[in-house]
Motif scaffolding. Structure first.
Motif, PDB file in Angstrom:
ATOM      1  N   THR A 208       0.838  -1.193   0.000  1.00 39.89           N
ATOM      2  CA  THR A 208       0.000   0.000   0.000  1.00 39.89           C
ATOM      3  C   THR A 208       0.876   1.248   0.000  1.00 39.89           C
ATOM      4  O   THR A 208       1.691   1.433   0.907  1.00 39.89           O
ATOM      5  CB  THR A 208      -0.917   0.009   1.247  1.00 39.89           C
ATOM      6  N   VAL A 209       0.748   2.083  -1.006  1.00 39.81           N
ATOM      7  CA  VAL A 209       1.525   3.317  -1.092  1.00 39.81           C
ATOM      8  C   VAL A 209       0.672   4.448  -0.529  1.00 39.81           C
ATOM      9  O   VAL A 209      -0.446   4.677  -0.985  1.00 39.81           O
ATOM     10  CB  VAL A 209       1.900   3.632  -2.558  1.00 39.81           C
ATOM     11  N   TYR A 210       1.191   5.117   0.501  1.00 32.47           N
ATOM     12  CA  TYR A 210       0.439   6.214   1.099  1.00 32.47           C
ATOM     13  C   TYR A 210       0.804   7.540   0.450  1.00 32.47           C
ATOM     14  O   TYR A 210       1.944   7.742   0.017  1.00 32.47           O
ATOM     15  CB  TYR A 210       0.690   6.258   2.610  1.00 32.47           C
ATOM     16  N   VAL A 211      -0.178   8.442   0.415  1.00 31.71           N
ATOM     17  CA  VAL A 211       0.031   9.753  -0.211  1.00 31.71           C
ATOM     18  C   VAL A 211       1.216  10.464   0.446  1.00 31.71           C
ATOM     19  O   VAL A 211       1.964  11.168  -0.213  1.00 31.71           O
ATOM     20  CB  VAL A 211      -1.250  10.620  -0.078  1.00 31.71           C
ATOM     21  N   LEU A 212       1.392  10.248   1.755  1.00 27.17           N
ATOM     22  CA  LEU A 212       2.433  10.975   2.476  1.00 27.17           C
ATOM     23  C   LEU A 212       3.722  10.181   2.640  1.00 27.17           C
ATOM     24  O   LEU A 212       4.623  10.609   3.348  1.00 27.17           O
ATOM     25  CB  LEU A 212       1.898  11.414   3.852  1.00 27.17           C
ATOM     26  N   ASP A 213       3.828   9.044   1.969  1.00 28.44           N
ATOM     27  CA  ASP A 213       5.073   8.272   2.036  1.00 28.44           C
ATOM     28  C   ASP A 213       6.250   9.096   1.506  1.00 28.44           C
ATOM     29  O   ASP A 213       6.114   9.824   0.523  1.00 28.44           O
ATOM     30  CB  ASP A 213       4.960   6.996   1.164  1.00 28.44           C
ATOM     31  N   GLU A 214       7.404   8.916   2.158  1.00 28.57           N
ATOM     32  CA  GLU A 214       8.635   9.560   1.681  1.00 28.57           C
ATOM     33  C   GLU A 214       9.062   8.873   0.372  1.00 28.57           C
ATOM     34  O   GLU A 214       8.756   7.693   0.168  1.00 28.57           O
ATOM     35  CB  GLU A 214       9.749   9.391   2.723  1.00 28.57           C
ATOM     36  N   PRO A 215       9.821   9.611  -0.480  1.00 37.26           N
ATOM     37  CA  PRO A 215      10.246   9.020  -1.761  1.00 37.26           C
ATOM     38  C   PRO A 215      10.932   7.665  -1.585  1.00 37.26           C
ATOM     39  O   PRO A 215      10.675   6.733  -2.345  1.00 37.26           O
ATOM     40  CB  PRO A 215      11.218  10.054  -2.321  1.00 37.26           C
ATOM     41  N   GLY A 216      11.776   7.529  -0.571  1.00 33.97           N
ATOM     42  CA  GLY A 216      12.472   6.263  -0.350  1.00 33.97           C
ATOM     43  C   GLY A 216      11.504   5.116  -0.130  1.00 33.97           C
ATOM     44  O   GLY A 216      11.690   4.012  -0.661  1.00 33.97           O
ATOM     45  N   ALA A 217      10.454   5.370   0.640  1.00 30.46           N
ATOM     46  CA  ALA A 217       9.465   4.327   0.942  1.00 30.46           C
ATOM     47  C   ALA A 217       8.685   3.957  -0.310  1.00 30.46           C
ATOM     48  O   ALA A 217       8.393   2.781  -0.555  1.00 30.46           O
ATOM     49  CB  ALA A 217       8.507   4.817   2.031  1.00 30.46           C
ATOM     50  N   ILE A 218       8.376   4.960  -1.117  1.00 29.93           N
ATOM     51  CA  ILE A 218       7.628   4.696  -2.355  1.00 29.93           C
ATOM     52  C   ILE A 218       8.459   3.803  -3.270  1.00 29.93           C
ATOM     53  O   ILE A 218       7.985   2.788  -3.786  1.00 29.93           O
ATOM     54  CB  ILE A 218       7.274   6.027  -3.070  1.00 29.93           C
ATOM     55  N   GLU A 219       9.737   4.158  -3.401  1.00 28.95           N
ATOM     56  CA  GLU A 219      10.609   3.380  -4.280  1.00 28.95           C
ATOM     57  C   GLU A 219      10.717   1.931  -3.809  1.00 28.95           C
ATOM     58  O   GLU A 219      10.617   0.989  -4.586  1.00 28.95           O
ATOM     59  CB  GLU A 219      11.992   4.034  -4.330  1.00 28.95           C
ATOM     60  N   LYS A 220      10.879   1.782  -2.490  1.00 25.69           N
ATOM     61  CA  LYS A 220      11.015   0.442  -1.928  1.00 25.69           C
ATOM     62  C   LYS A 220       9.774  -0.402  -2.215  1.00 25.69           C
ATOM     63  O   LYS A 220       9.879  -1.561  -2.607  1.00 25.69           O
ATOM     64  CB  LYS A 220      11.217   0.582  -0.408  1.00 25.69           C
ATOM     65  N   LYS A 221       8.601   0.194  -2.032  1.00 23.02           N
ATOM     66  CA  LYS A 221       7.365  -0.568  -2.242  1.00 23.02           C
ATOM     67  C   LYS A 221       7.205  -0.978  -3.706  1.00 23.02           C
ATOM     68  O   LYS A 221       6.773  -2.100  -3.993  1.00 23.02           O
ATOM     69  CB  LYS A 221       6.158   0.241  -1.772  1.00 23.02           C
ATOM     70  N   PHE A 222       7.565  -0.086  -4.620  1.00 21.73           N
ATOM     71  CA  PHE A 222       7.440  -0.455  -6.035  1.00 21.73           C
ATOM     72  C   PHE A 222       8.491  -1.488  -6.438  1.00 21.73           C
ATOM     73  O   PHE A 222       8.208  -2.400  -7.209  1.00 21.73           O
ATOM     74  CB  PHE A 222       7.492   0.784  -6.940  1.00 21.73           C
ATOM     75  N   LYS A 223       9.719  -1.335  -5.904  1.00 20.02           N
ATOM     76  CA  LYS A 223      10.763  -2.310  -6.229  1.00 20.02           C
ATOM     77  C   LYS A 223      10.358  -3.714  -5.808  1.00 20.02           C
ATOM     78  O   LYS A 223      10.695  -4.687  -6.458  1.00 20.02           O
ATOM     79  CB  LYS A 223      12.058  -1.945  -5.498  1.00 20.02           C
ATOM     80  N   ARG A 224       9.642  -3.803  -4.680  1.00 18.40           N
ATOM     81  CA  ARG A 224       9.254  -5.118  -4.162  1.00 18.40           C
ATOM     82  C   ARG A 224       7.898  -5.581  -4.675  1.00 18.40           C
ATOM     83  O   ARG A 224       7.388  -6.603  -4.223  1.00 18.40           O
ATOM     84  CB  ARG A 224       9.191  -5.059  -2.641  1.00 18.40           C
ATOM     85  N   ALA A 225       7.317  -4.798  -5.582  1.00 16.42           N
ATOM     86  CA  ALA A 225       5.984  -5.157  -6.078  1.00 16.42           C
ATOM     87  C   ALA A 225       6.013  -6.558  -6.687  1.00 16.42           C
ATOM     88  O   ALA A 225       6.975  -6.931  -7.363  1.00 16.42           O
ATOM     89  CB  ALA A 225       5.527  -4.143  -7.115  1.00 16.42           C
ATOM     90  N   VAL A 226       4.958  -7.311  -6.431  1.00 17.06           N
ATOM     91  CA  VAL A 226       4.844  -8.651  -6.992  1.00 17.06           C
ATOM     92  C   VAL A 226       4.515  -8.529  -8.480  1.00 17.06           C
ATOM     93  O   VAL A 226       3.582  -7.826  -8.859  1.00 17.06           O
ATOM     94  CB  VAL A 226       3.721  -9.438  -6.268  1.00 17.06           C
TER      95      VAL A 226
END
Ligand code: TRP
Length: 334
Positions: A208-226
């Protein structure tokens, strides 16, 4: 053409909320202004009291939600943004509408069945009446169009039935609204389980990507996307992961899914796609996050925005309530 929508002050807003609802609100604000009407957006604190909650947390989340909406581009001079609990016409109309709502209809609401099964201590009568309050929200403003997610379809159907029944019983008074389900945001899937919708309650934290996620967190979540088997970057029913990433890329860049697919033609693999989506989403959300950080700390200013919105909302709702009371024979004739 009048637009009305309600948004819960609970949970953190995620990419699905942003693309499916919040961005539509901003678009609706401009579309309404263009035809000389005003879009009305209500943060529904009264609805939030129908399940277990903490009063101080509710108030905090309400400010969070207000600040997110402003940061995303709602302009208090161009739309009506207000807190439901500030306008008493909502609760009054809710009661009046119960007389044209069938108990059996409320019993059949899937969201009521789901939410009541989740309650540990008390299934409140408020939870049962939730859809009637929601009908009151919309009908009080004689709104024509209600932008909502797919999960609200049944609630909109019910408010239409309530308005039709009211008009048949007491004379033409209320506008029968239409729903407007966005084609994109309605389909944003969890990054860890692309067969499930991105959601605060049913989804995974990492997906789940939150609107207020920091750029680093967003990148991490997309990199690990299934993603899916194979390596071709195409939208297809047997590639739910890749399809979701391409859909997100398309909405974030404001292009069509086919264009998003074409833009990845030279990619070396899924890794390139993930990096491209992460960058597009970061770019889209960065200004929202920055404005939020400026707006959120000043709760006094947020209260001022909400109070001014409530005043404008009340003026419209009071007019409808006068007609409803009169039609129903409640209170004096004049
Ligand atoms: N029930 C809606 C939701 O959970 C929120 C809501 C309350 C709403 N009142 C509304 C949405 C009126 C549209 C119109 O998302």
């Amino acid at each position: 053409m009048r637009i009305f929508s309600g948004i819960q002050p609970t949970g953190r807003k995620h990419l699905g909320n942003y693309l499916g609802a919040i961005r539509q609100y901003v678009e609706g604000q401009h579309r309404s202004a263009a035809v000389g009407d005003v879009a009305i957006y209500c943060i529904v604190d009264l609805h939030a009291t129908t399940v277990a909650y903490e009063p101080e947390v509710l108030r905090e989340r309400l400010y969070d939600t207000t600040a997110i909406l402003l940061a995303a581009g709602l302009e208090p001079e161009r739309c009506i943004l207000f807190r439901q609990g500030d306008v008493q016409e909502h609760t009054e109309l809710c009661w009046l509408l119960t007389s044209v709502t069938a108990h059996g209809e409320l019993n059949r609401m899937t969201q009521f069945k789901e939410k009541s099964a989740q309650q540990r201590e008390l299934v409140s009568a408020g939870l049962f009446l939730y859809p009637v309050l929601q009908a009151a929200d919309v009908l009080a403003y004689r709104a024509h169009e209600v932008p909502v997610g797919d999960d609200q379809r049944q609630h909109i159907e019910l408010m239409r039935d309530i308005a039709i029944r009211f008009n048949a019983r007491f004379g033409e008074t209320l506008v029968v609204p239409e729903h407007r389900i966005p084609d994109v945001g309605a389909r944003i899937m969890d990054l860890q389980d692309p067969t499930k919708k991105m959601s605060t309650t049913g989804g995974t934290v990492e997906g789940t990507v939150y609107v207020l996620d920091e750029p680093g967190a967003i990148e991490k979540k997309f990199k690990r996307a299934v993603t899916d088997s194979g390596s071709e970057i195409v939208r297809s029913p047997d590639k739910p992961g890749v399809t979701n990433l391409l859909d997100v890329l398309a909405v974030a860049r404001d292009i069509t899914p086919a264009e998003a697919e074409a833009s990845m033609a030279g990619a070396r693999g899924y890794g390139d796609l993930k990096m491209a989506v992460a960058a597009a989403v970061e770019e889209m959300l960065a200004p929202v996050r920055e404005r939020y950080a400026e707006i959120r700390p000043d709760e006094g200013a947020l209260e001022d925005v909400l109070a001014a919105g409530a005043e404008k909302a009340r003026a419209i709702a009071a007019d409808t309530l006068r007609d409803v009371r009169r039609a129903m024979g409640v209170g004096p004739a004049r």
